[in-house]
Each structure stands twice: as structure tokens, then as C-alpha cells.
Write a protein that holds these residues in place. Structure first.
Motif, PDB file in Angstrom:
ATOM      1  N   PRO A  12      -1.296 -71.045  52.305  1.00 17.35           N
ATOM      2  CA  PRO A  12      -2.704 -71.193  51.733  1.00 17.35           C
ATOM      3  C   PRO A  12      -3.493 -69.942  51.984  1.00 17.35           C
ATOM      4  CG  PRO A  12      -1.954 -73.526  52.269  1.00 17.35           C
ATOM      5  CD  PRO A  12      -1.007 -72.632  52.940  1.00 17.35           C
ATOM      6  N   ALA A  15      -2.845 -67.013  49.698  1.00 24.38           N
ATOM      7  CA  ALA A  15      -3.007 -67.518  48.390  1.00 24.38           C
ATOM      8  C   ALA A  15      -3.716 -66.549  47.662  1.00 24.38           C
ATOM      9  CB  ALA A  15      -3.495 -68.837  48.051  1.00 24.38           C
ATOM     10  N   ARG A  42      -1.368 -71.955  39.681  1.00 25.01           N
ATOM     11  CA  ARG A  42      -1.996 -72.267  40.754  1.00 25.01           C
ATOM     12  C   ARG A  42      -1.602 -73.878  41.001  1.00 25.01           C
ATOM     13  NH1 ARG A  42      -7.715 -71.277  41.063  1.00 25.01           N
ATOM     14  NH2 ARG A  42      -7.242 -69.124  41.288  1.00 25.01           N
ATOM     15  N   ASP A  45      -2.506 -78.977  44.806  1.00 28.55           N
ATOM     16  CA  ASP A  45      -2.102 -79.203  46.243  1.00 28.55           C
ATOM     17  C   ASP A  45      -1.766 -77.906  46.802  1.00 28.55           C
ATOM     18  OD1 ASP A  45      -1.280 -80.119  48.698  1.00 28.55           O
ATOM     19  OD2 ASP A  45      -0.138 -81.668  48.010  1.00 28.55           O
ATOM     20  N   PRO A  46      -2.495 -77.447  47.966  1.00 27.53           N
ATOM     21  CA  PRO A  46      -1.931 -76.210  48.600  1.00 27.53           C
ATOM     22  C   PRO A  46      -0.624 -76.290  49.144  1.00 27.53           C
ATOM     23  CG  PRO A  46      -4.141 -76.778  49.141  1.00 27.53           C
ATOM     24  CD  PRO A  46      -3.769 -78.023  48.513  1.00 27.53           C
ATOM     25  N   TYR A  50       3.315 -72.030  43.999  1.00 21.35           N
ATOM     26  CA  TYR A  50       2.834 -71.667  42.821  1.00 21.35           C
ATOM     27  C   TYR A  50       3.990 -71.658  41.791  1.00 21.35           C
ATOM     28  CZ  TYR A  50      -1.383 -69.476  44.322  1.00 21.35           C
ATOM     29  OH  TYR A  50      -2.684 -69.399  45.064  1.00 21.35           O
TER      30      TYR A  50
END
Length: 106
Positions: A12, A15, A42, A45-46, A50
Motif C-alpha cells: 500500500p 500504491a 486499483r 482492499d489494499p 492491482y
């Protein structure tokens, strides 16, 4: 239609850098015969990866791209993020479209 989905697990805290790398991409694929579209998705949920999705007229068009000098040139810039930016290896998936939302059979 042929679709590839490259699932890329990004930490994250990297990102924004990852997204910026795609905003600044070489755009060489855009000129390839049979290329339709590129989407960078994107995750909500982190912790999820991707997804970089490409749509092609055919698998042959995609294969021609991966074997082209433009592919090598375009991916030479992909090493701009440090190794620790990623939670693990990416995973490439490939699909043939059998039906689309426009009601056209593939």
C-alpha cells in the motif's frame, strides 16, 4: 476477443508510485495491431493485487506484442520501483471472451 489480466501485489505505501508509473507508461502497446484497450484496476482492499488488464482482438495479436521489440522497450521501464514495493510475484492470466455485454458472441 482475448483478455489478459496481470495481478500485481503492491504494498500500500507504494500504491501511488505504482499508479504513476502506469500514467507515465511508454504507450507503445497502444499502436500494436489488434490492441483494443488497457485498464489498470486499483483494488478496493489494499491487501488485494492491482489488476492490469489488456483487451486484444485475438490471442495471436497479444502474442505478437509479447514477441515484439516494442514489448521489450515498453517493459524496460517497469523496473522503476524497488523490489520491496511488491508483496510477491505477479500472476498473468489469459482468457477468451465467449460473450460480452453488447450481446455479441466472441
Amino acid at each position: 476477443m482475448f483478455v489478459t489480466m496481470n495481478r500485481i501485489p503492491v504494498r500500500p505505501e507504494y500504491a501511488e508510485q505504482f499508479e504513476e508509473a502506469f500514467r507515465q507508461r511508454a504507450r507503445l502497446v497502444d499502436r500494436m495491431p489488434g490492441f483494443i484497450r488497457n485498464l489498470v484496476l486499483r483494488p478496493k482492499d489494499p491487501g488485494d493485487p492491482y489488476v492490469v488488464m489488456t483487451l486484444w482482438e485475438s490471442e495471436e495479436a497479444f502474442r505478437a506484442w509479447t514477441e515484439s521489440p516494442a514489448f521489450k522497450e515498453g517493459h524496460a521501464r517497469s523496473g522503476t520501483l524497488p523490489k520491496e514495493a511488491f508483496l510477491g510475484p505477479s500472476r498473468l492470466e489469459a482468457f477468451e471472451v465467449v460473450l460480452n455485454s453488447e450481446g455479441q458472441d466472441a
